[in-house]
Design an enzyme around this catalytic site. Sequence first.
Site, PDB file in Angstrom:
ATOM      1  CD  GLN A 100      -8.504  24.652  92.848  1.00  0.00           C
ATOM      2  OE1 GLN A 100      -9.626  24.447  92.387  1.00  0.00           O
ATOM      3  NE2 GLN A 100      -7.511  23.809  92.668  1.00  0.00           N
ATOM      4  CG  LEU A 277       0.890  24.625  87.185  1.00  0.00           C
ATOM      5  CD1 LEU A 277       0.446  25.333  88.453  1.00  0.00           C
ATOM      6  CD2 LEU A 277       2.410  24.622  87.091  1.00  0.00           C
ATOM      7  CG  HIS A 302     -10.701  19.591  86.958  1.00  0.00           C
ATOM      8  ND1 HIS A 302     -10.799  18.216  87.004  1.00  0.00           N
ATOM      9  CD2 HIS A 302     -11.300  20.033  88.090  1.00  0.00           C
ATOM     10  CE1 HIS A 302     -11.417  17.856  88.115  1.00  0.00           C
ATOM     11  NE2 HIS A 302     -11.741  18.935  88.785  1.00  0.00           N
TER      12      HIS A 302
END
Length: 332
Positions: A100, A277, A302
Amino acid sequence: MIRIDGSYGEGGGQILRTSIALSCITGEKVEVINIRANRPKPGLAPQHLKGIEAAKLISDAKVEGLKIGSTRILFEPKRIKGGHYKIDIGTAGSITLILQTILLPSLLARENTTFSITGGTDVAWSPPIDYFRNVTLRALREIGCDIEVILKKRGYYPKGGGRVEVTTRPSKLSGSKFTKIDNGIAGISHCQNLPKHVALRQAESAKKYLEEKGLDANIRYEVHQGPSTGSGITIWCGFKGGSSLGRRGKRAEEVGQKAASLFYKEFISDSAFDKHLADQILPFASIAKGSTIYSTSEITSHLQSNVYVIEKFFGKIVKIRENTIKVQGVNI
């Protein structure tokens, strides 16, 4: 210089990872303060350190505060460089979380980039490698990301030792409007240094749960020998997935049923994406040409953290209406 407050929202590592990734691709110096302020042990953990070290390598960056426990980082990148990089997390730190930080910048290099990463492939509080390969990558390829991922070895907590090879090729991203996909339910149940029946029972339990809901799933199982011991299962369909990890004292049937129930909750939602996702694709969509539009089953902390960081770099390019997200990419 862009200043990011690491205590914003859920105050975890997500803010740090996205800040470093966007700093690399924009060339903007970034300061992140109050890193992981809302966690029991604030500051940089070994996994975050490795992610920043990898980003430093691929962008030839100058970095201040690069030490365990640091609550402040100053990151000043130069040009993104392709090439081959070996990253050893040294523990069961998550390989997918390392990605990430470095995956998005590597797509903007002028040449191919290969990462050989050693660490945890199936560990708590992070996307399992099978979710990443079969859900996350499906969405990223839809917007133009040229990425190949090969799983060499699985790594579980606490020893890790898993290995993944990732190749990225220079990519020009374009926005897309995503809709819900039902292309058949699939899954992988796996175990390492454990009897075959562990993986088999996980798979059978998951299939039984889904059959009782009127769904048919093709779930295969794998048995391995390797540096660490563990088990897990991931189930997916289109842009949605569910997973669960085994642990000592937890029956294999429980592991399989939990993965199936998490997947089923997402599957029956009318949304295009599952809740995980939805936040993972945001940084990629932010630099794509045109609009990226999708719905999600839940607006998570998040996701909100990623929106916060993206707006620090690019302004208000993300619009959220109920559970639909529209990102007007800046076309880098």
